[in-house]
Design a protein around this motif. Structure first.
Motif, PDB file in Angstrom:
ATOM      1  N   VAL A   1       0.856  -1.189   0.000  1.00 47.67           N
ATOM      2  CA  VAL A   1       0.000   0.000   0.000  1.00 47.67           C
ATOM      3  C   VAL A   1       0.887   1.232   0.000  1.00 47.67           C
ATOM      4  CG1 VAL A   1      -1.980  -1.022   1.190  1.00 47.67           C
ATOM      5  CG2 VAL A   1      -0.163   0.035   2.551  1.00 47.67           C
TER       6      VAL A   1
ATOM      7  N   ASN B   1      -2.809  12.344   3.942  1.00 45.45           N
ATOM      8  CA  ASN B   1      -3.608  12.418   5.180  1.00 45.45           C
ATOM      9  C   ASN B   1      -3.431  11.184   6.069  1.00 45.45           C
ATOM     10  OD1 ASN B   1      -4.994  10.452   3.824  1.00 45.45           O
ATOM     11  ND2 ASN B   1      -7.024  11.297   4.220  1.00 45.45           N
ATOM     12  N   GLY B   2      -2.479  10.328   5.743  1.00 44.19           N
ATOM     13  CA  GLY B   2      -2.197   9.187   6.609  1.00 44.19           C
ATOM     14  C   GLY B   2      -2.975   7.931   6.273  1.00 44.19           C
ATOM     15  N   THR B   3      -3.846   8.001   5.279  1.00 42.57           N
ATOM     16  CA  THR B   3      -4.585   6.791   4.893  1.00 42.57           C
ATOM     17  C   THR B   3      -3.801   6.007   3.836  1.00 42.57           C
ATOM     18  OG1 THR B   3      -5.787   7.967   3.187  1.00 42.57           O
ATOM     19  CG2 THR B   3      -6.827   7.854   5.361  1.00 42.57           C
ATOM     20  N   VAL B   4      -4.138   4.724   3.710  1.00 43.82           N
ATOM     21  CA  VAL B   4      -3.417   3.853   2.786  1.00 43.82           C
ATOM     22  C   VAL B   4      -4.242   3.598   1.536  1.00 43.82           C
ATOM     23  CG1 VAL B   4      -2.168   2.701   4.634  1.00 43.82           C
ATOM     24  CG2 VAL B   4      -4.326   1.735   3.807  1.00 43.82           C
TER      25      VAL B   4
ATOM     26  N   LEU C   1      -4.205   0.690  -1.673  1.00 42.75           N
ATOM     27  CA  LEU C   1      -3.623  -0.502  -2.278  1.00 42.75           C
ATOM     28  C   LEU C   1      -3.132  -0.153  -3.682  1.00 42.75           C
ATOM     29  CD1 LEU C   1      -3.169  -3.545  -1.917  1.00 42.75           C
ATOM     30  CD2 LEU C   1      -5.474  -3.927  -2.790  1.00 42.75           C
TER      31      LEU C   1
ATOM     32  N   CYS D   1       2.041   5.622  12.432  1.00 40.98           N
ATOM     33  CA  CYS D   1       0.805   4.922  12.069  1.00 40.98           C
ATOM     34  C   CYS D   1       0.338   5.304  10.674  1.00 40.98           C
ATOM     35  CB  CYS D   1      -0.298   5.190  13.097  1.00 40.98           C
ATOM     36  SG  CYS D   1      -0.952   6.854  13.042  1.00 40.98           S
ATOM     37  N   ALA D   2      -0.418   4.409  10.086  1.00 39.82           N
ATOM     38  CA  ALA D   2      -1.128   4.660   8.837  1.00 39.82           C
ATOM     39  C   ALA D   2      -2.459   3.941   8.989  1.00 39.82           C
ATOM     40  CB  ALA D   2      -0.355   4.122   7.641  1.00 39.82           C
ATOM     41  N   THR D   3      -3.506   4.448   8.361  1.00 41.60           N
ATOM     42  CA  THR D   3      -4.851   3.943   8.657  1.00 41.60           C
ATOM     43  C   THR D   3      -5.712   3.808   7.395  1.00 41.60           C
ATOM     44  OG1 THR D   3      -5.763   6.149   8.894  1.00 41.60           O
ATOM     45  CG2 THR D   3      -4.797   5.177  10.871  1.00 41.60           C
ATOM     46  N   THR D   4      -6.864   3.183   7.583  1.00 41.34           N
ATOM     47  CA  THR D   4      -7.814   3.096   6.471  1.00 41.34           C
ATOM     48  C   THR D   4      -8.689   4.342   6.385  1.00 41.34           C
ATOM     49  OG1 THR D   4      -9.303   1.910   7.939  1.00 41.34           O
ATOM     50  CG2 THR D   4      -7.976   0.571   6.449  1.00 41.34           C
ATOM     51  N   ASP D   5      -8.853   5.041   7.526  1.00 39.49           N
ATOM     52  CA  ASP D   5      -9.732   6.213   7.581  1.00 39.49           C
ATOM     53  C   ASP D   5      -8.956   7.411   8.106  1.00 39.49           C
ATOM     54  OD1 ASP D   5     -12.894   5.252   7.584  1.00 39.49           O
ATOM     55  OD2 ASP D   5     -11.445   3.712   8.161  1.00 39.49           O
ATOM     56  N   GLY D   6      -9.230   8.548   7.524  1.00 40.72           N
ATOM     57  CA  GLY D   6      -8.564   9.765   7.966  1.00 40.72           C
ATOM     58  C   GLY D   6      -8.828  10.056   9.444  1.00 40.72           C
TER      59      GLY D   6
ATOM     60  N   VAL E   1      -6.372   8.556  12.202  1.00 42.95           N
ATOM     61  CA  VAL E   1      -5.037   9.111  12.453  1.00 42.95           C
ATOM     62  C   VAL E   1      -5.054   9.951  13.722  1.00 42.95           C
ATOM     63  CG1 VAL E   1      -3.197  10.580  11.550  1.00 42.95           C
ATOM     64  CG2 VAL E   1      -4.455   9.086   9.995  1.00 42.95           C
TER      65      VAL E   1
ATOM     66  N   LEU F   1      -4.531  -3.975   5.469  1.00 42.78           N
ATOM     67  CA  LEU F   1      -5.175  -2.660   5.497  1.00 42.78           C
ATOM     68  C   LEU F   1      -5.735  -2.303   4.118  1.00 42.78           C
ATOM     69  CD1 LEU F   1      -4.379  -2.163   8.347  1.00 42.78           C
ATOM     70  CD2 LEU F   1      -3.187  -0.080   7.678  1.00 42.78           C
ATOM     71  N   GLY F   2      -4.913  -2.521   3.085  1.00 45.11           N
ATOM     72  CA  GLY F   2      -5.323  -2.136   1.730  1.00 45.11           C
ATOM     73  C   GLY F   2      -6.521  -2.931   1.247  1.00 45.11           C
ATOM     74  N   LEU F   3      -6.459  -4.263   1.407  1.00 42.35           N
ATOM     75  CA  LEU F   3      -7.591  -5.106   1.016  1.00 42.35           C
ATOM     76  C   LEU F   3      -8.751  -4.925   1.997  1.00 42.35           C
ATOM     77  CD1 LEU F   3      -5.663  -8.369   0.046  1.00 42.35           C
ATOM     78  CD2 LEU F   3      -7.028  -6.969  -1.512  1.00 42.35           C
TER      79      LEU F   3
ATOM     80  N   LYS G   1      -9.585  -2.255   3.626  1.00 41.19           N
ATOM     81  CA  LYS G   1     -10.260  -0.992   3.311  1.00 41.19           C
ATOM     82  C   LYS G   1     -11.307  -1.200   2.209  1.00 41.19           C
ATOM     83  CE  LYS G   1      -9.105   3.809   2.048  1.00 41.19           C
ATOM     84  NZ  LYS G   1      -7.992   4.687   1.611  1.00 41.19           N
ATOM     85  N   LEU G   2     -10.934  -1.991   1.198  1.00 39.79           N
ATOM     86  CA  LEU G   2     -11.870  -2.268   0.107  1.00 39.79           C
ATOM     87  C   LEU G   2     -13.095  -3.040   0.594  1.00 39.79           C
ATOM     88  CD1 LEU G   2      -9.361  -3.265  -2.748  1.00 39.79           C
ATOM     89  CD2 LEU G   2     -10.614  -1.120  -2.530  1.00 39.79           C
TER      90      LEU G   2
END
Lengths: 254, 254, 254, 254
Positions: free
Chosen positions: B59, B64-67, B69, D140-145, D148, D175-177, D179-180
């Motif tokens: 990823v 903004n820190g989001t990932v 893929l 850190c890195a996240t799926t949602d803003g 963070v 995280l990448g998959l 998030k989807l």
């Protein structure tokens, strides 16, 4: 597109008891040179293009600027005389990249040979010696013990335990898998340094094949290429500062 | 997730006879730079994200820190004037890792082009020369002989036997596989050293594409990038202790 | 041909509670040497040839000039005395090339073991120490804690945390996957330098296996081979200019 | 065995809104060390063993001489207090070897998370800086803003464009998959030199995770390991002849 895709570019030809001859890229490009030269010489007709996802993702550019996806190609030729037989000839840009792909491709090639009732296979390649060869001999290996004796009559030789590493790639696999299916097959391996493409070795292979197929092969083009390569080899030797007559080993080129 | 997964991020657009343009990462990143710049310049709309198990398991991290893929992305743009045509644009983070994956991906991309009736394809890439290029030319290769002449009018050139190694990757495969399916396709290759990302080469490619698509492309951003890269190249040369005007070869960077 | 293909070369034998013994190529070729020697010594009968697309695309050439596709081979032997048990023996030219292929092959081998009710498995290999070994010991690892004690009685040893890297390849996988299926299994690893094929280590392994199977094994051929290898090792040491008694490390050969 | 096989080693547990935490091998082994330590500390229960043909063909040898096929393992833990939540913890011997296998494995892991209604995922790893780190921070890195900001409260930090290369492997892919699929996920990356296994970095990661899960974690064992590694690092520096306080870079070890 399937893993392997066949595209007929002519109507399916009617062939009578054809001999199948393979020459794909390999050591010294001996097999490919031999079959390409044979195709040109007898004016064989392309009838199948074979594409595979296990070839590199690549196109070549033709002299007119158009592209062609890398492939393997099947040609046929119809016997003109009584002592000749129909021929199917296979050559191409690449062998399959992976081990699995090599097996898949060899099976598909044998399927085509079966479909056209070509139960006798000849595979052509080089036998890399790692040193220059003045008069390349042609070694053979076969699916049947009886074939070895027969091939010796045509000028091929057999040396016990050679090549020590067996035969790798399509030339070996078509024989190995073919044997399991009941094909009769012979691999001819022209001796070659293995450092440069080797038209001289290809010529030696064709000289054997000529006696088996009874086709006339004009070897002039191959002889011309052989001289060009000899010239390049001499240039390379001089660049290395090695006197021509003493040099036995050449640097690897491709 | 399938080997390749499509995710529509807008409603399926209605496009009329669109032109398809591909620019994925490659030599000098010429193709990707060109298409990304075109997308920004004409404000094209992303409508498909394409994910594949043959991309790296990775990823990227957004500002903004989001990932996100890694993927490929399709954009569309609707013609504003009479002399323009709708466009589909493809760019992305990676090409497929394996040979098989390259073929699978190219087939899927052609499926999408077919679905939107885009029967004319342009693929963009770099032609690595191994030395600096003051005024990059744009070479072309095509699916049809007639296209070569046409592309010359738009400023592309054609040199026999170049590139000698053909075209490797998506830019080649889309043409090679596309030709088998009846697409008309052209690959534009901007000359580049191949050592650094090359906005100057991308600009040269866009200058050709501009004449074909009749869209206005603001090249200011690319020109700015080109100057930055030139500055970096000069720094590198000085680090090597090579006077600027004599250096022909740069060290490989990425 | 499937990914793995079995070819019965005799009628399916009727075996009673057989022991299964594997010896495929690996470190010092210890396992392969041991099982091949056992097969020769007890005159076991080949009954299955196993071919796989995950073996190299290669044929070997037999002394009579015919080719054989690389494979694995199963042999059986029927007990002659009360204190003996039927045996199934596995050896071959190669292990699978890929990780996935290794798992596929091990599963297929276990299928065959199951089909013939061979619920006890012995896998043979080498334990590479990186230095010469005067008197190779035989280490063991097992599927059941109780087996370790049992194997010690037969002369095998067990050293905590050895081999530190576990067991890689068929010898490990047959035990690991076998354990999940309820097989009882033991791996014997003969200590070896790992630099040359090691008949001495194979002999040590057979000396343990002899006590388990109660078969007579003529070790003369292995002892002869061991002397040949020792001679070669000494030659190599001298070429390196290292006095015989001081050299501990040999150069890697194969 | 399928490409991926699950083996339940306890009855399927009933979990309420569990948090999912992954720590597989990677840079500095930070994630694996953290999750293993957490499992030991809270005495979590193993309930699933996951085997894959894309892991190496290898068994490890247990202290009692038995073998275990390499795998990944899922543990669960039931909340004891009001402010705690049930946990699912994942660790293992290896990540998948191939890109395709990484995707397959991440999808299977997400399937399990879904089955147990764990819609919140934490993945743990190291962020390799290439130089020693006195006081490792946790990025850190996240799926949602929105996540963070939340994670900053727990002591994690976020630096724009770091890591520049994104996140590679299971920690990124989940995280990448995820998030989807609509999961909420956060990756914690402990700063580490990346040259040695790094218990100090793992401790930093657990200090953040402690505040999120409200579980007590005895960090004594990690602190002891951290001292051992520091001792080894100093030894290595001295071997290199570099005074302790000046050395910034260590040689790569494992």
């Amino acid at each position: 597109m399937e893993f392997i895709t066949l595209k007929y570019v002519t109507k399916k030809p009617k062939l009578k008891n054809p001999i199948f001859i393979e020459g794909l890229p390999g050591i010294g490009n001996v097999g490919k040179l031999a079959v390409e030269h044979l195709i040109d010489s007898i004016k064989a007709t392309k009838f199948i293009e074979l594409y595979s996802k296990d070839f590199p993702p690549q196109v070549f550019i033709n002299p007119n600027g158009t592209v062609t996806l890398v492939n393997n190609e099947f040609y046929y030729w119809k016997a003109k005389k009584r002592n000749q037989r129909d021929l199917i000839l296979l050559t191409g840009d690449y062998q399959a990249l992976s081990s699995n792909g090599q097996y898949e491709l060899a099976e598909k090639i044998l399927d085509i040979a079966e479909e056209f009732n070509a139960n006798e296979i000849f595979t052509l390649g080089g036998y890399g010696l790692g040193h220059e060869v003045k008069e390349p001999k042609v070694l053979c290996a076969t699916t049947d013990g009886s074939l070895v004796k027969k091939m010796k009559k045509y000028g091929a030789i057999f040396r016990k335990n050679e090549p020590g590493g067996g035969i790798v790639g399509a030339s070996g696999l078509l024989l190995g898998l073919g044997k399991l299916r009941g094909f009769k097959g012979t691999c001819f391996m022209g001796e070659t340094s293995g450092y440069l493409v080797d038209p001289k070795s290809a010529k030696a292979v064709l000289n054997v094949l000529k006696k088996i197929t009874n086709v006339e092969i004009n070897l002039a083009a191959l002889e011309k290429k052989a001289k060009e390569i000899e010239y390049i080899a001499n240039q390379l030797r001089e660049m290395e500062g090695v006197p021509k007559e003493k040099s036995e080993e050449l640097k690897y080129i491709g």
